[in-house]
Design an enzyme around this catalytic site. Sequence first.
Site, PDB file in Angstrom:
ATOM      1  N   ASN A   1     -10.605  -2.402  -6.800  1.00  0.00           N
ATOM      2  CA  ASN A   1      -9.705  -1.491  -7.516  1.00  0.00           C
ATOM      3  C   ASN A   1     -10.196  -1.121  -8.922  1.00  0.00           C
ATOM      4  O   ASN A   1      -9.690  -0.170  -9.528  1.00  0.00           O
ATOM      5  CB  ASN A   1      -8.280  -2.067  -7.594  1.00  0.00           C
ATOM      6  CG  ASN A   1      -7.521  -1.988  -6.295  1.00  0.00           C
ATOM      7  OD1 ASN A   1      -6.617  -2.783  -6.034  1.00  0.00           O
ATOM      8  ND2 ASN A   1      -7.863  -1.024  -5.433  1.00  0.00           N
TER       9      ASN A   1
ATOM     10  N   ASP B   1       0.828  -1.203   0.000  1.00  0.00           N
ATOM     11  CA  ASP B   1       0.000   0.000   0.000  1.00  0.00           C
ATOM     12  C   ASP B   1       0.865   1.257   0.000  1.00  0.00           C
ATOM     13  O   ASP B   1       1.959   1.260   0.560  1.00  0.00           O
ATOM     14  CB  ASP B   1      -0.896  -0.035   1.250  1.00  0.00           C
ATOM     15  CG  ASP B   1      -2.060   0.929   1.145  1.00  0.00           C
ATOM     16  OD1 ASP B   1      -2.329   1.440   0.029  1.00  0.00           O
ATOM     17  OD2 ASP B   1      -2.698   1.190   2.175  1.00  0.00           O
TER      18      ASP B   1
HETATM   19  C1  FPP Z   1      -1.286   0.229  -3.566  1.00  0.00           C
HETATM   20  O1  FPP Z   1      -0.963   1.571  -3.634  1.00  0.00           O
HETATM   21  C2  FPP Z   1      -0.828  -0.530  -4.714  1.00  0.00           C
HETATM   22  C3  FPP Z   1      -1.610  -1.066  -5.697  1.00  0.00           C
HETATM   23  C4  FPP Z   1      -3.065  -0.974  -5.762  1.00  0.00           C
HETATM   24  C5  FPP Z   1      -1.051  -1.802  -6.804  1.00  0.00           C
HETATM   25  C6  FPP Z   1       0.039  -2.741  -6.480  1.00  0.00           C
HETATM   26  C7  FPP Z   1       0.968  -2.718  -7.581  1.00  0.00           C
HETATM   27  C8  FPP Z   1       2.291  -2.749  -7.489  1.00  0.00           C
HETATM   28  C9  FPP Z   1       3.069  -2.863  -6.242  1.00  0.00           C
HETATM   29  C10 FPP Z   1       3.026  -2.592  -8.730  1.00  0.00           C
HETATM   30  C11 FPP Z   1       3.543  -3.769  -9.359  1.00  0.00           C
HETATM   31  C12 FPP Z   1       2.955  -5.034  -9.135  1.00  0.00           C
HETATM   32  C13 FPP Z   1       3.122  -6.087  -9.941  1.00  0.00           C
HETATM   33  C14 FPP Z   1       2.528  -7.392  -9.610  1.00  0.00           C
HETATM   34  C15 FPP Z   1       3.874  -5.992 -11.185  1.00  0.00           C
HETATM   35  P1  FPP Z   1      -2.120   2.623  -3.766  1.00  0.00           P
HETATM   36  O2  FPP Z   1      -2.276   2.977  -5.190  1.00  0.00           O
HETATM   37  O3  FPP Z   1      -3.350   2.095  -3.107  1.00  0.00           O
HETATM   38  O4  FPP Z   1      -1.527   3.811  -2.972  1.00  0.00           O
HETATM   39  P2  FPP Z   1      -2.319   4.929  -2.152  1.00  0.00           P
HETATM   40  O5  FPP Z   1      -3.041   4.207  -1.044  1.00  0.00           O
HETATM   41  O6  FPP Z   1      -1.222   5.805  -1.633  1.00  0.00           O
HETATM   42  O7  FPP Z   1      -3.230   5.612  -3.113  1.00  0.00           O
END
Ligand code: FPP
Length: 261
Positions: free
Chosen positions: A86, A38
């Site tokens: 998401n 996250d």
């Molecule tokens: C959470 O940060 C992350 C995600 C929803 C996506 C996870 C993806 C990755 C770690 C990138 C690569 C993964 C793979 C498998 C290639 P957020 O967007 O919810 O952050 P925020 O809470 O600060 O908005």
Amino acid sequence: MLRDETKLRAYFADAPDDISLDDVDITRIPSHVSFIMDGNGRWAQARGLDRSRGHVAGVDSLRETVTTSVRLGVDVLSAYAFSTENWKRPQREVNLLMHLFATTLVKELPLFHQENVRLKFLGDLDALPKETRDVFQRGLDETASYDGMTFALAVNYGSRAEIARAARLIAEEVAAGTMRPEDVDVEAVSQRLYTAGLPDPDLLVRTSGELRLSNYLLWQLAYTEMYVTDLYWPDFNRWEYLRAIRAFQGRGRRYGGVVNA
Ligand code: FPP
């Protein structure tokens, strides 16, 4: 899981002041470590960058987490990449993530071959764009025979939907007469979850300081120890991983029983 101690020591050389490999008992590494990755968006926004840059930076953390898990001898690594909720994000971000999953997997396949890592996916992959689905299938096919670490990536995953699906599968079997209602027990449900065959997580790590499960592995986390770090996912690294394991090893796990029972 077997670990190469020379590689392990080299990997954890250059330790910062507050943590080193000597602070953990490498004979008691958790078997299954799971991650809620996250804070990519906030990491990017804090730098005045587009959120997408946070996801791209998050890939580097995930790669390091895979390598750290292999070096430590973790049996199963799992990570929450995309939830059933998401899809509500802006279309542009969803598209970027789906494309990033596909391109990253192609790029990282050599690492899985080199380290004998078997890939698995948790979630409903049918709803993913064809490009992503095809690459995931290729990853599954190419690593199916590996018997090193299992890396389970949760994509289009939601725990309530997973449990409802297991209930539906059981109901169908009961209706078909291939299963008796009295055979429906914890094991029967576990076997119909996406995680069938995997041990439950011993340790769950969540980044960015949020204290919630976000519909992730609700069934499987029943007795899992949690470690929450304030670091955003792109800042997560091998040292924070060691801190999480040190915290885990300092806990007394009782599984609802009493100490030294
Ligand atoms: C959470 O940060 C992350 C995600 C929803 C996506 C996870 C993806 C990755 C770690 C990138 C690569 C993964 C793979 C498998 C290639 P957020 O967007 O919810 O952050 P925020 O809470 O600060 O908005």
